[in-house]
Motif scaffolding. Structure first.
Motif, short mmCIF file in Angstrom:
data_model
loop_
_atom_site.label_atom_id
_atom_site.label_comp_id
_atom_site.label_asym_id
_atom_site.label_seq_id
_atom_site.Cartn_x
_atom_site.Cartn_y
_atom_site.Cartn_z
N ALA A 167 0.84 -1.21 0.00
CA ALA A 167 0.00 0.00 0.00
C ALA A 167 0.87 1.26 0.00
CB ALA A 167 -0.92 -0.01 1.22
N LEU A 168 1.97 1.23 0.73
CA LEU A 168 2.88 2.38 0.76
C LEU A 168 3.51 2.62 -0.61
CD1 LEU A 168 4.60 1.75 4.21
CD2 LEU A 168 3.25 3.77 3.62
N ARG A 195 0.98 4.04 -2.94
CA ARG A 195 0.65 5.44 -2.61
C ARG A 195 1.74 6.40 -3.06
NH1 ARG A 195 0.28 10.02 -2.00
NH2 ARG A 195 -0.68 11.25 -0.34
N PHE A 196 3.02 6.02 -2.84
CA PHE A 196 4.10 6.98 -3.07
C PHE A 196 4.97 6.66 -4.28
CE2 PHE A 196 3.16 7.16 1.52
CZ PHE A 196 2.78 8.48 1.60
N VAL A 248 8.69 6.58 -0.35
CA VAL A 248 8.03 6.23 0.92
C VAL A 248 8.84 6.79 2.07
CG1 VAL A 248 7.45 4.34 2.48
CG2 VAL A 248 6.89 4.15 0.05
N LEU A 284 1.42 12.27 5.65
CA LEU A 284 0.98 11.47 4.52
C LEU A 284 1.18 9.98 4.78
CD1 LEU A 284 2.18 13.50 1.39
CD2 LEU A 284 -0.06 13.47 2.49
N GLU A 314 -1.66 8.36 6.55
CA GLU A 314 -2.90 8.15 5.80
C GLU A 314 -3.02 6.72 5.29
OE1 GLU A 314 -3.05 11.04 2.71
OE2 GLU A 314 -3.26 12.75 4.07
N VAL A 315 -1.92 5.98 5.31
CA VAL A 315 -1.92 4.59 4.86
C VAL A 315 -2.31 3.69 6.03
CG1 VAL A 315 -0.52 2.70 3.92
CG2 VAL A 315 -0.18 5.05 3.11
#
Length: 216
Positions: free
Chosen positions: A75-76, A79-80, A86, A93, A96-97
Motif C-alpha cells: 500500500a505504501l 501510494r508513493f 516512501v 501522509l 494516511e496509509v
C-alpha cells in the motif's frame, strides 16, 4: 472439628475428577515463515534480489512486529511510487496509509534521515554529473514529498565534486523566493566552481526541477 455429614460426603463423591489437560499447540501466524524466507533471500542475494516493497517489508518487520506487513508495504509503494519516496514522505501522509501510526511514521523518518546522511556522504567528493541518476534519487528522497517548496543548492568544485548541499529558502505550497545575490555570495564563500539549483513542486509530488550553472 465435627464429623462430615453423609450429605457432604455424597456431594463431594459426585463431583467429577478434573485431570490436567495438555495445552493446545500455539500456531505461528502465517507470515512468520514468509519473514524467514524473505530474510534468507536478502542474505543470499543482497538488496538487489528484492523489489522495493519487499525491502520495505524487511524494515517494517522490526517496526510492526506482530502484524502481516506485506499488504502495508504494498500500500505504501502504491501510494508513493517507490521505496525512496516512501522513506521521503512526511509523517502526515504516511499516516494516511492503513497500518501506519505516528510511531511507525517517525521511525521511517529516522531511517530517511540516516539514508540522506549516507547519500550525502556517498555523493560528496565524487563527480556528481557522471552519475546523474544517483543525484536525482538523492534529491527525490530528500524533497519529493515536502509540503512546502524548497530551494536547494548543490555547490560543486572544478571536478564537479559536491562541496555542500544546502536548503537556502523554504516557501509556501506554490512559491519560494530566490535571491541570486545570496546564491552567488554563498558560492564565493565556498569557492564553488558551479552550482546545481533544485526546487520541488508540492502540488506535483513527483516533480523536481534542476538547473546547472557555472560560477564565473
Amino acid at each position: 472439628m465435627g464429623e462430615t455429614s453423609d450429605d457432604e460426603r455424597g456431594f463431594f463423591a459426585e463431583l467429577p475428577v478434573r485431570r490436567p489437560t495438555k495445552a493446545a499447540p500455539i500456531e505461528k501466524p502465517h507470515y512468520h515463515g514468509h519473514r524467514d524466507r524473505l530474510r534468507e533471500r536478502f542474505v543470499a542475494g543482497g538488496p538487489d534480489a528484492l523489489p522495493d516493497y519487499e525491502l520495505l517489508e524487511l524494515l517494517l518487520f522490526r517496526l510492526i512486529p506482530r502484524v502481516d506487513t506485506k499488504p502495508i508495504a504494498k500500500a505504501l509503494i502504491a501510494r508513493f511510487g517507490s521505496l525512496a519516496e516512501v522513506i521521503g514522505a512526511p509523517p502526515s501522509l504516511l499516516e494516511e496509509v492503513k497500518g501506519i501510526g505516528p510511531t511507525v511514521a517517525v521511525d521511517l523518518k529516522v531511517i530517511a534521515a540516516t539514508a540522506q546522511r549516507m547519500a550525502r556522504g556517498e555523493v560528496r567528493g565524487r563527480e556528481v554529473l557522471s552519475n546523474w541518476t544517483q543525484l536525482l534519487d538523492y534529491c527525490r528522497s530528500a524533497m519529493a514529498f515536502e509540503n512546502r517548496e524548497q530551494f536547494r543548492i548543490l555547490f560543486l568544485d572544478k571536478k564537479n565534486g559536491l562541496i555542500a548541499d544546502e536548503v537556502q529558502q523554504t516557501g509556501t505550497v506554490d512559491h519560494t523566493p530566490v535571491y541570486p545575490r545570496e546564491v552567488v555570495k554563498r558560492a564565493l564563500e565556498l569557492s564553488a566552481s558551479a552550482v546545481i539549483l533544485v526546487h520541488n513542486h508540492p502540488t506535483h509530488p513527483f516533480s523536481i526541477t534542476q538547473d546547472h550553472a557555472p560560477v564565473h
